[in-house]
Design a protein around this motif. Structure first.
Motif, PDB file in Angstrom:
ATOM      1  N   ILE A 242       0.837  -1.206   0.000  1.00  0.00           N
ATOM      2  CA  ILE A 242       0.000   0.000   0.000  1.00  0.00           C
ATOM      3  C   ILE A 242       0.866   1.249   0.000  1.00  0.00           C
ATOM      4  CG2 ILE A 242      -1.672   1.290   1.383  1.00  0.00           C
ATOM      5  CD1 ILE A 242      -2.659  -1.619   2.304  1.00  0.00           C
ATOM      6  N   GLN A 243       1.879   1.269   0.833  1.00  0.00           N
ATOM      7  CA  GLN A 243       2.776   2.426   0.881  1.00  0.00           C
ATOM      8  C   GLN A 243       3.463   2.638  -0.466  1.00  0.00           C
ATOM      9  OE1 GLN A 243       2.972   4.599   3.265  1.00  0.00           O
ATOM     10  NE2 GLN A 243       4.763   5.783   2.658  1.00  0.00           N
ATOM     11  N   SER A 244       3.929   1.553  -1.082  1.00  0.00           N
ATOM     12  CA  SER A 244       4.664   1.675  -2.344  1.00  0.00           C
ATOM     13  C   SER A 244       3.764   2.156  -3.483  1.00  0.00           C
ATOM     14  CB  SER A 244       5.316   0.351  -2.732  1.00  0.00           C
ATOM     15  OG  SER A 244       4.355  -0.590  -3.186  1.00  0.00           O
TER      16      SER A 244
ATOM     17  N   LEU B 146      -9.082  -8.249   0.208  1.00  0.00           N
ATOM     18  CA  LEU B 146      -8.664  -9.225  -0.792  1.00  0.00           C
ATOM     19  C   LEU B 146      -7.193  -9.048  -1.115  1.00  0.00           C
ATOM     20  CD1 LEU B 146     -11.612  -9.169  -3.374  1.00  0.00           C
ATOM     21  CD2 LEU B 146     -11.214 -10.784  -1.508  1.00  0.00           C
ATOM     22  N   VAL B 147      -6.468 -10.143  -1.108  1.00  0.00           N
ATOM     23  CA  VAL B 147      -5.058 -10.176  -1.490  1.00  0.00           C
ATOM     24  C   VAL B 147      -4.996 -10.816  -2.869  1.00  0.00           C
ATOM     25  CG1 VAL B 147      -2.773 -11.083  -0.906  1.00  0.00           C
ATOM     26  CG2 VAL B 147      -4.356 -10.428   0.910  1.00  0.00           C
TER      27      VAL B 147
ATOM     28  N   CYS C  98      -4.060  -5.501  -3.737  1.00  0.00           N
ATOM     29  CA  CYS C  98      -5.049  -5.737  -2.696  1.00  0.00           C
ATOM     30  C   CYS C  98      -6.177  -4.724  -2.827  1.00  0.00           C
ATOM     31  CB  CYS C  98      -4.425  -5.656  -1.302  1.00  0.00           C
ATOM     32  SG  CYS C  98      -3.919  -4.002  -0.796  1.00  0.00           S
ATOM     33  N   CYS C  99      -7.289  -5.025  -2.184  1.00  0.00           N
ATOM     34  CA  CYS C  99      -8.383  -4.072  -2.092  1.00  0.00           C
ATOM     35  C   CYS C  99      -9.296  -4.449  -0.942  1.00  0.00           C
ATOM     36  CB  CYS C  99      -9.170  -3.965  -3.392  1.00  0.00           C
ATOM     37  SG  CYS C  99     -10.107  -5.439  -3.835  1.00  0.00           S
ATOM     38  N   GLN C 100      -9.956  -3.458  -0.403  1.00  0.00           N
ATOM     39  CA  GLN C 100     -10.891  -3.623   0.697  1.00  0.00           C
ATOM     40  C   GLN C 100     -12.312  -3.656   0.160  1.00  0.00           C
ATOM     41  OE1 GLN C 100     -11.149  -0.046   2.989  1.00  0.00           O
ATOM     42  NE2 GLN C 100     -12.655  -0.865   4.413  1.00  0.00           N
ATOM     43  N   LEU C 101     -13.117  -4.536   0.723  1.00  0.00           N
ATOM     44  CA  LEU C 101     -14.553  -4.554   0.486  1.00  0.00           C
ATOM     45  C   LEU C 101     -15.245  -4.529   1.842  1.00  0.00           C
ATOM     46  CD1 LEU C 101     -14.910  -7.316  -2.246  1.00  0.00           C
ATOM     47  CD2 LEU C 101     -15.264  -4.853  -2.532  1.00  0.00           C
ATOM     48  N   GLU C 102     -16.253  -3.673   1.962  1.00  0.00           N
ATOM     49  CA  GLU C 102     -17.025  -3.601   3.196  1.00  0.00           C
ATOM     50  C   GLU C 102     -18.499  -3.582   2.843  1.00  0.00           C
ATOM     51  OE1 GLU C 102     -17.978  -0.328   6.601  1.00  0.00           O
ATOM     52  OE2 GLU C 102     -15.908  -0.448   5.895  1.00  0.00           O
ATOM     53  N   ARG C 103     -19.262  -4.510   3.415  1.00  0.00           N
ATOM     54  CA  ARG C 103     -20.704  -4.564   3.146  1.00  0.00           C
ATOM     55  C   ARG C 103     -21.412  -3.545   4.020  1.00  0.00           C
ATOM     56  NH1 ARG C 103     -23.954 -10.108   3.460  1.00  0.00           N
ATOM     57  NH2 ARG C 103     -22.477 -10.318   5.146  1.00  0.00           N
ATOM     58  N   ARG C 104     -22.230  -2.721   3.364  1.00  0.00           N
ATOM     59  CA  ARG C 104     -23.041  -1.709   4.038  1.00  0.00           C
ATOM     60  C   ARG C 104     -24.473  -1.860   3.529  1.00  0.00           C
ATOM     61  NH1 ARG C 104     -18.939   3.506   3.310  1.00  0.00           N
ATOM     62  NH2 ARG C 104     -17.261   2.663   4.601  1.00  0.00           N
ATOM     63  N   GLY C 105     -25.171  -2.880   4.031  1.00  0.00           N
ATOM     64  CA  GLY C 105     -26.511  -3.189   3.531  1.00  0.00           C
ATOM     65  C   GLY C 105     -26.413  -3.745   2.125  1.00  0.00           C
TER      66      GLY C 105
ATOM     67  N   LEU D 130      -8.819   1.024  -0.180  1.00  0.00           N
ATOM     68  CA  LEU D 130      -7.463   0.533   0.056  1.00  0.00           C
ATOM     69  C   LEU D 130      -6.951  -0.298  -1.125  1.00  0.00           C
ATOM     70  CD1 LEU D 130      -5.741   1.255   2.463  1.00  0.00           C
ATOM     71  CD2 LEU D 130      -6.172  -1.006   3.393  1.00  0.00           C
ATOM     72  N   PHE D 131      -7.220   0.197  -2.317  1.00  0.00           N
ATOM     73  CA  PHE D 131      -6.858  -0.470  -3.568  1.00  0.00           C
ATOM     74  C   PHE D 131      -5.414  -0.141  -3.892  1.00  0.00           C
ATOM     75  CE2 PHE D 131      -7.948  -0.487  -8.384  1.00  0.00           C
ATOM     76  CZ  PHE D 131      -7.456  -1.772  -8.521  1.00  0.00           C
ATOM     77  N   ALA D 132      -4.585  -1.158  -3.999  1.00  0.00           N
ATOM     78  CA  ALA D 132      -3.166  -0.946  -4.287  1.00  0.00           C
ATOM     79  C   ALA D 132      -2.667  -2.005  -5.255  1.00  0.00           C
ATOM     80  CB  ALA D 132      -2.346  -0.997  -2.999  1.00  0.00           C
ATOM     81  N   VAL D 133      -1.893  -1.564  -6.245  1.00  0.00           N
ATOM     82  CA  VAL D 133      -1.219  -2.436  -7.209  1.00  0.00           C
ATOM     83  C   VAL D 133       0.254  -2.053  -7.194  1.00  0.00           C
ATOM     84  CG1 VAL D 133      -1.009  -3.027  -9.666  1.00  0.00           C
ATOM     85  CG2 VAL D 133      -3.282  -2.652  -8.665  1.00  0.00           C
ATOM     86  N   ARG D 134       1.127  -3.048  -7.183  1.00  0.00           N
ATOM     87  CA  ARG D 134       2.568  -2.753  -7.210  1.00  0.00           C
ATOM     88  C   ARG D 134       2.856  -1.757  -8.330  1.00  0.00           C
ATOM     89  NH1 ARG D 134       6.332  -7.892  -6.256  1.00  0.00           N
ATOM     90  NH2 ARG D 134       7.695  -6.368  -7.217  1.00  0.00           N
TER      91      ARG D 134
END
Length: 190
Positions: free
Chosen positions: A34-36, A76-77, A87-94, A101-105
């Protein structure tokens, strides 16, 4: 676990993509990824850098762990030949899912990998949770990034939320005009 066997956009010999949920042991690797992708000199090798807008970290270990541990949340990795490349984040909201937090090298950006990751995230939210809409927030001055999401079917809403100035876990802003814009995509239309 879903394995993507479409490798036409991948560099030759690069292998299939594997998607899985993050676990505690992934935290150091994910933080570095993520930092990179967003901050510091390494991020300048890719096109998603925020290095001219923000310094410091994009998140911290506590933030990554919170996503991994939260109910109705997945981090998700994405692996290729055993190496974490996105990687990326998924969060269910209804009936809505939040994508973040979507990151690609950085050295792999611009070759279609991001398109494949976001498509898998949308499929996961739609099929796994019955999600009808995907939402995300993007720093509003990131016109090139917003245009990329628009080409993937996301729509600008004009709805802005303030940047969390003073929250060190979000980085050190170099500008005083930062805000987040809400982007949305209807996942019922393919």
């Amino acid at each position: 676990m879903h394995t993507d066997t479409d490798t036409e956009t991948a560099p030759p010999g690069s292998g299939e993509l594997t998607f899985r949920d993050a676990v505690e042991d992934d935290v150091p690797t994910l933080l570095a990824l993520i930092q990179s992708a967003y901050r510091g000199d390494d991020s300048r090798r890719g096109w998603t850098t925020e290095a001219d807008l923000l310094g410091g970290g994009r998140t911290d270990a506590r933030g990554v762990r919170a996503i991994i541990d939260a109910p109705d949340s997945r981090l998700l990795v994405v692996l290729r030949e055993g190496m974490t490349i996105a990687c990326c984040q998924l969060e269910r909201r209804g009936d809505v899912a939040y994508f973040g937090l979507f990151a690609v090298r950085p050295e792999l950006q611009g070759g279609g990998l991001g398109r494949r990751v976001i498509a898998e995230a949308e499929r996961t939210a739609r099929e796994g949770w019955g999600t009808r809409e995907m939402q995300m927030t993007v720093i509003s001055v990131r016109e090139e990034l917003i245009a990329w999401y628009e080409r993937r079917g996301y729509r600008r809403t004009g709805e802005l939320s303030p940047f969390p100035y003073g929250d060190e876990t979000c980085g050190e802003p170099f500008r005083d005009d930062l805000a987040f814009e809400l982007l949305v995509k209807d996942l019922t239309v393919r």
